[in-house]
Design an enzyme around this catalytic site. Structure first.
Site, PDB file in Angstrom:
ATOM      1  N   ASP A   1     -62.878  25.282  22.954  1.00  0.00           N
ATOM      2  CA  ASP A   1     -64.112  24.493  22.872  1.00  0.00           C
ATOM      3  C   ASP A   1     -65.163  25.125  21.976  1.00  0.00           C
ATOM      4  O   ASP A   1     -66.305  24.661  21.948  1.00  0.00           O
ATOM      5  CB  ASP A   1     -64.734  24.339  24.276  1.00  0.00           C
ATOM      6  CG  ASP A   1     -63.886  23.513  25.211  1.00  0.00           C
ATOM      7  OD1 ASP A   1     -62.915  22.891  24.744  1.00  0.00           O
ATOM      8  OD2 ASP A   1     -64.193  23.489  26.419  1.00  0.00           O
ATOM      9  N   HIS A  15     -61.960  17.997  20.053  1.00  0.00           N
ATOM     10  CA  HIS A  15     -62.369  19.353  19.688  1.00  0.00           C
ATOM     11  C   HIS A  15     -63.000  19.429  18.303  1.00  0.00           C
ATOM     12  O   HIS A  15     -63.188  18.431  17.622  1.00  0.00           O
ATOM     13  CB  HIS A  15     -61.189  20.298  19.864  1.00  0.00           C
ATOM     14  CG  HIS A  15     -60.823  20.486  21.309  1.00  0.00           C
ATOM     15  ND1 HIS A  15     -61.446  21.414  22.116  1.00  0.00           N
ATOM     16  CD2 HIS A  15     -59.941  19.831  22.103  1.00  0.00           C
ATOM     17  CE1 HIS A  15     -60.939  21.333  23.339  1.00  0.00           C
ATOM     18  NE2 HIS A  15     -60.038  20.385  23.359  1.00  0.00           N
ATOM     19  N   ASN A  36     -39.893  25.150  22.524  1.00  0.00           N
ATOM     20  CA  ASN A  36     -40.138  24.552  21.209  1.00  0.00           C
ATOM     21  C   ASN A  36     -41.522  23.925  21.283  1.00  0.00           C
ATOM     22  O   ASN A  36     -41.699  22.824  21.813  1.00  0.00           O
ATOM     23  CB  ASN A  36     -39.093  23.508  20.863  1.00  0.00           C
ATOM     24  CG  ASN A  36     -39.373  22.850  19.510  1.00  0.00           C
ATOM     25  OD1 ASN A  36     -40.318  23.224  18.805  1.00  0.00           O
ATOM     26  ND2 ASN A  36     -38.571  21.869  19.142  1.00  0.00           N
ATOM     27  N   GLY A  71     -53.420  22.844  22.430  1.00  0.00           N
ATOM     28  CA  GLY A  71     -54.161  24.012  22.875  1.00  0.00           C
ATOM     29  C   GLY A  71     -53.616  24.560  24.180  1.00  0.00           C
ATOM     30  O   GLY A  71     -53.641  25.775  24.414  1.00  0.00           O
ATOM     31  N   SER A  72     -53.135  23.683  25.036  1.00  0.00           N
ATOM     32  CA  SER A  72     -52.533  24.127  26.291  1.00  0.00           C
ATOM     33  C   SER A  72     -51.294  24.970  26.024  1.00  0.00           C
ATOM     34  O   SER A  72     -51.065  26.006  26.668  1.00  0.00           O
ATOM     35  CB  SER A  72     -52.163  22.918  27.160  1.00  0.00           C
ATOM     36  OG  SER A  72     -53.308  22.148  27.447  1.00  0.00           O
ATOM     37  N   SER A 131     -57.667  24.509  20.342  1.00  0.00           N
ATOM     38  CA  SER A 131     -57.101  23.168  20.483  1.00  0.00           C
ATOM     39  C   SER A 131     -57.574  22.284  19.340  1.00  0.00           C
ATOM     40  O   SER A 131     -58.724  22.377  18.903  1.00  0.00           O
ATOM     41  CB  SER A 131     -57.536  22.540  21.811  1.00  0.00           C
ATOM     42  OG  SER A 131     -57.121  21.179  21.874  1.00  0.00           O
TER      43      SER A 131
END
Length: 423
Positions: A184, A210, A278, A76-77, A205
């Site tokens: 979230d 999650h 990547n 998710g980041s 995420s």
């Protein structure tokens, strides 16, 4: 082999809940035999890079939201990084975000909502949030806008939607991009509409904490095909080619392009239109996410049920501010936030230590006031207003779990424990 994997799952012992002994985790994955079989099946195929399972998941996930494109990522980041970076692409011409421009975001939350702003040479502008909902408001966002503002990126805090329709309207009126960090909040709705469908981008995420999981993993979603193309390029090394892994000449012009100062006919598979990364997922991750996808509504109802049970059990308890859903929303909750009031007669630390001693897991609201984190000591940012409530969150707020692996018995024990401590 798949039948054996299914039987293996069924034979795994399920331990009973023993109050004070069995941990009540704040979050975690809920995996069934179908998930185990999906992973084994994908492993047997030995397709270890992104492949058909990843593609099927992307298509199904986009359909769930009613959006045009979904691109699975390794986290998710990374999804947040890709979404914000895509808005700096030269392909957007004069609309692109440029270094030194400002991006409005909430001061209280997880740092990877904010980090991509800094990583792209932009300036975070921090607004405060409201206690109770723990989201910022349209008025706060509007007041923070200047002629340097280029975008807004906000998270739906612990599954509770911010006023997405109103903030999207502000963004449209001011010609600003809006990114919804929906990590979230998968399955939450605002004004009857899924969160993640209001902005130019939504990010998700699939970390085990999650709503659904692929182990590690994430996703970027959009209805804009041009933005989707930029995200795909940035995710896949920055290449200009859009062939799926292992596929050649989708465009039927592989050796017939003239791009940059490369010679005519330079292999399109090795032509790069962005300075990319990547950040792809693997096919095993895609297989697990696809298996989990069918349980989103089931998981959401379990989260809502656990949240309501906690809310009812703790209602009226002195010294605590309990969470509230944003007006007009139906959150698929990520956690149950509690703020210890100044006159409570005890501190957050004392209550947290008591709960932890009873094996009830707790978490803070992530980074609290991000501007107070050591990582931001040398970061250039602007504070749009006093971050009073963000400081309260930093000092007096925490949350406990509502994820689907928590049973009624566990919820009741958590309620009983908090009541015992407070009274």
């Amino acid at each position: 082999m798949l039948a054996a994997a299914r039987e293996y799952h069924r034979e795994r012992a399920h331990s009973e809940f023993i109050p004070g002994v069995t941990p009540i985790l704040p979050s975690g994955a809920v995996l069934n035999e179908d998930d185990r079989v999906a992973l084994v099946d994908a492993a047997l195929d030995l397709r270890i890079a992104a492949g058909p399972n990843t593609q099927r998941f992307e298509n199904a996930f986009a359909r769930f939201f009613g959006l045009r494109k979904a691109h699975m990522t390794n986290s998710g980041s990374s999804a947040n990084l890709l979404a914000l970076t895509a808005l700096t692409s030269p392909r957007l011409d004069n609309a692109r975000l440029r270094p030194g421009g400002e991006v409005i975001t909430a001061a209280a939350g997880f740092p990877t909502t904010v980090n991509p702003i800094v990583q792209n040479g932009l300036v975070p502008v921090f607004v405060d949030v409201e206690l109770g909902t723990y989201n910022t408001t349209p008025d706060r966002v509007k007041a923070a806008i200047t002629d340097r503002t280029q975008a807004i990126i906000l998270a739906h805090t612990l599954g509770n939607p911010f006023a997405a329709a109103e903030i999207a309207e502000i963004a449209q009126e001011r010609e600003l991009f809006l990114i919804e960090d929906n990590c979230d909040a998968v399955g939450s709705t605002y004004q009857g509409r899924l969160t993640g469908t209001f902005g130019d981008f939504a990010t998700v995420s699939f970390y085990p904490a999650h709503h659904i999981t692929s182990g590690e993993g994430g996703c970027v979603l959009t209805r804009d095909l041009e933005l989707a193309r930029v995200v795909e390029s940035l995710r896949d090394w920055g290449r200009d080619c859009w062939c799926e892994p292992g596929v050649d000449n989708t465009c039927r012009r592989r050796f017939d392009y003239q791009l940059g100062s490369l010679p005519h006919g330079y292999d399109h598979k090795y032509t790069f239109s962005h300075v990319g990364y990547n950040l792809k997922a693997t096919d095993l991750q895609g297989a697990l996410a696809l298996s989990q996808l069918g349980r989103i509504r089931e998981f959401g109802e379990a989260r809502r049920r656990n949240w309501r049970r906690l809310r009812e059990g703790l209602s009226g308890l002195p010294g605590l501010l309990l969470p509230e859903a944003t007006t007009g929303s139906d959150p698929s909750w990520f956690g149950f936030l509690i703020t210890v009031l100044p006159d409570a007669g005890f501190t957050r630390g004392e209550l947290v230590q008591f709960l932890e001693s009873r094996r009830i897991g707790t978490r803070l609201l992530f980074g609290g006031n991000i501007t107070r984190q050591p990582a931001f000591r040398e970061v250039r940012y602007r504070v749009a207003e006093e971050l009073t409530n963000s400081d309260v969150i930093t000092e007096r707020t925490f949350w406990i779990g509502v994820y689907p692996g928590i049973t009624d018995e566990m919820v009741d024990y958590a309620v009983e424990s908090i009541v015992d401590f407070v009274t």
